[in-house]
Every structure is written in structure tokens, then in C-alpha cells.
Scaffold this motif. Sequence first.
Motif, PDB file in Angstrom:
ATOM      1  N   GLN A  41      -9.719   5.588  10.437  1.00  0.00           N
ATOM      2  CA  GLN A  41      -9.193   5.959  11.745  1.00  0.00           C
ATOM      3  C   GLN A  41      -8.938   4.714  12.593  1.00  0.00           C
ATOM      4  O   GLN A  41      -7.906   4.603  13.261  1.00  0.00           O
ATOM      5  CB  GLN A  41     -10.145   6.915  12.467  1.00  0.00           C
ATOM      6  N   LEU A  42      -9.880   3.796  12.570  1.00  0.00           N
ATOM      7  CA  LEU A  42      -9.709   2.558  13.327  1.00  0.00           C
ATOM      8  C   LEU A  42      -8.553   1.723  12.768  1.00  0.00           C
ATOM      9  O   LEU A  42      -7.813   1.089  13.530  1.00  0.00           O
ATOM     10  CB  LEU A  42     -11.005   1.752  13.324  1.00  0.00           C
ATOM     11  N   THR A  43      -8.381   1.744  11.457  1.00  0.00           N
ATOM     12  CA  THR A  43      -7.270   1.023  10.835  1.00  0.00           C
ATOM     13  C   THR A  43      -5.942   1.650  11.249  1.00  0.00           C
ATOM     14  O   THR A  43      -4.982   0.937  11.566  1.00  0.00           O
ATOM     15  CB  THR A  43      -7.406   1.014   9.299  1.00  0.00           C
ATOM     16  N   PHE A  44      -5.883   2.971  11.282  1.00  0.00           N
ATOM     17  CA  PHE A  44      -4.660   3.632  11.721  1.00  0.00           C
ATOM     18  C   PHE A  44      -4.364   3.299  13.184  1.00  0.00           C
ATOM     19  O   PHE A  44      -3.214   3.020  13.537  1.00  0.00           O
ATOM     20  CB  PHE A  44      -4.751   5.152  11.538  1.00  0.00           C
ATOM     21  N   CYS A  50       1.134  -2.425  15.917  1.00  0.00           N
ATOM     22  CA  CYS A  50       2.139  -3.298  15.318  1.00  0.00           C
ATOM     23  C   CYS A  50       3.517  -2.999  15.899  1.00  0.00           C
ATOM     24  O   CYS A  50       3.778  -1.904  16.389  1.00  0.00           O
ATOM     25  CB  CYS A  50       2.159  -3.111  13.802  1.00  0.00           C
ATOM     26  N   ASP A  51       4.385  -3.977  15.795  1.00  0.00           N
ATOM     27  CA  ASP A  51       5.748  -3.832  16.298  1.00  0.00           C
ATOM     28  C   ASP A  51       6.560  -2.876  15.427  1.00  0.00           C
ATOM     29  O   ASP A  51       6.418  -2.858  14.200  1.00  0.00           O
ATOM     30  CB  ASP A  51       6.449  -5.189  16.320  1.00  0.00           C
ATOM     31  N   LYS A  63       9.851  -4.680   3.153  1.00  0.00           N
ATOM     32  CA  LYS A  63       8.976  -5.846   2.975  1.00  0.00           C
ATOM     33  C   LYS A  63       7.531  -5.369   2.926  1.00  0.00           C
ATOM     34  O   LYS A  63       7.182  -4.361   3.527  1.00  0.00           O
ATOM     35  CB  LYS A  63       9.184  -6.890   4.077  1.00  0.00           C
ATOM     36  N   PRO A  64       6.698  -6.094   2.182  1.00  0.00           N
ATOM     37  CA  PRO A  64       5.293  -5.689   2.081  1.00  0.00           C
ATOM     38  C   PRO A  64       4.503  -6.124   3.320  1.00  0.00           C
ATOM     39  O   PRO A  64       4.795  -7.150   3.933  1.00  0.00           O
ATOM     40  CB  PRO A  64       4.797  -6.420   0.838  1.00  0.00           C
ATOM     41  N   CYS A  65       3.522  -5.333   3.636  1.00  0.00           N
ATOM     42  CA  CYS A  65       2.589  -5.687   4.706  1.00  0.00           C
ATOM     43  C   CYS A  65       1.570  -6.659   4.120  1.00  0.00           C
ATOM     44  O   CYS A  65       0.995  -6.398   3.059  1.00  0.00           O
ATOM     45  CB  CYS A  65       1.902  -4.431   5.224  1.00  0.00           C
ATOM     46  N   GLN A  66       1.339  -7.771   4.793  1.00  0.00           N
ATOM     47  CA  GLN A  66       0.441  -8.805   4.280  1.00  0.00           C
ATOM     48  C   GLN A  66      -1.035  -8.488   4.527  1.00  0.00           C
ATOM     49  O   GLN A  66      -1.899  -9.087   3.907  1.00  0.00           O
ATOM     50  CB  GLN A  66       0.799 -10.164   4.885  1.00  0.00           C
ATOM     51  N   ASP A  67      -1.327  -7.566   5.448  1.00  0.00           N
ATOM     52  CA  ASP A  67      -2.706  -7.176   5.746  1.00  0.00           C
ATOM     53  C   ASP A  67      -3.095  -6.061   4.773  1.00  0.00           C
ATOM     54  O   ASP A  67      -2.503  -4.981   4.787  1.00  0.00           O
ATOM     55  CB  ASP A  67      -2.793  -6.689   7.192  1.00  0.00           C
ATOM     56  N   PRO A  68      -4.098  -6.296   3.915  1.00  0.00           N
ATOM     57  CA  PRO A  68      -4.458  -5.298   2.899  1.00  0.00           C
ATOM     58  C   PRO A  68      -4.872  -3.939   3.483  1.00  0.00           C
ATOM     59  O   PRO A  68      -4.507  -2.896   2.936  1.00  0.00           O
ATOM     60  CB  PRO A  68      -5.624  -5.937   2.145  1.00  0.00           C
ATOM     61  N   GLU A  69      -5.618  -3.943   4.569  1.00  0.00           N
ATOM     62  CA  GLU A  69      -6.042  -2.670   5.169  1.00  0.00           C
ATOM     63  C   GLU A  69      -4.853  -1.901   5.726  1.00  0.00           C
ATOM     64  O   GLU A  69      -4.752  -0.691   5.542  1.00  0.00           O
ATOM     65  CB  GLU A  69      -7.068  -2.900   6.277  1.00  0.00           C
ATOM     66  N   LEU A  70      -3.970  -2.605   6.413  1.00  0.00           N
ATOM     67  CA  LEU A  70      -2.792  -1.945   6.968  1.00  0.00           C
ATOM     68  C   LEU A  70      -1.861  -1.470   5.852  1.00  0.00           C
ATOM     69  O   LEU A  70      -1.289  -0.381   5.935  1.00  0.00           O
ATOM     70  CB  LEU A  70      -2.056  -2.866   7.935  1.00  0.00           C
ATOM     71  N   SER A  71      -1.731  -2.273   4.813  1.00  0.00           N
ATOM     72  CA  SER A  71      -0.898  -1.891   3.679  1.00  0.00           C
ATOM     73  C   SER A  71      -1.424  -0.611   3.034  1.00  0.00           C
ATOM     74  O   SER A  71      -0.652   0.292   2.681  1.00  0.00           O
ATOM     75  CB  SER A  71      -0.857  -3.024   2.657  1.00  0.00           C
TER      76      SER A  71
END
Length: 86
Positions: A41-44, A50-51, A63-71
Motif C-alpha cells: 500500500q505504501l509502495t502504491f 511519480c510524474d 521504458k522500464p522503471c528503475q526502482d524495483p519496488e515501483l516496477s
Amino acid sequence: MFEAKRIARLKWACRRGMLELDVLFLPFVEQAFDELSEHQQLTFERLLTCDDPDLFAWFMGHKPCQDPELSEMVQLVLSRVKLSVN
């Protein structure tokens, strides 16, 4: 667990400047958010900071998201939304 006021703010944050993102985020919050772990939930919630151009690129696979949690969250949202459409 998120309180009602915080959920309301989260739903407001799901309203983006791009329809493509709106149709992903709001259904996800309404249908799946309560089932997430507190960490997810906090990750969401962090994802929503994010922009829009970055979010659009990640969700559309440009493009891939570089942050593993966000990805991981991007993939979770996509999988949940695809399930609800079928």
C-alpha cells in the motif's frame, strides 16, 4: 490499514492528467488496494507521486522503471486490471 480520509486522498491522487492512467489507478484502488500488504500500500502511494510521463512510459511498456519496488507495483496493477477486464 489506511484510514478513510487517507483512502479518499489516495483516490483523489489516482485522478491524473492522462485518461490512460485514470482507467488503471482508480479501479485498482477500488478493487484491490485493501488486499495489499501495508508495504505494498505504501509502495502504491509512492507510485502515485511519480510524474505522469514516467508512469505512462512504465505502464505502456515504453521504458522500464528503475526502482524495483515501483516496477513490481506497476506489474501488479497491470495484472489486476487485466483480470478485471476479462
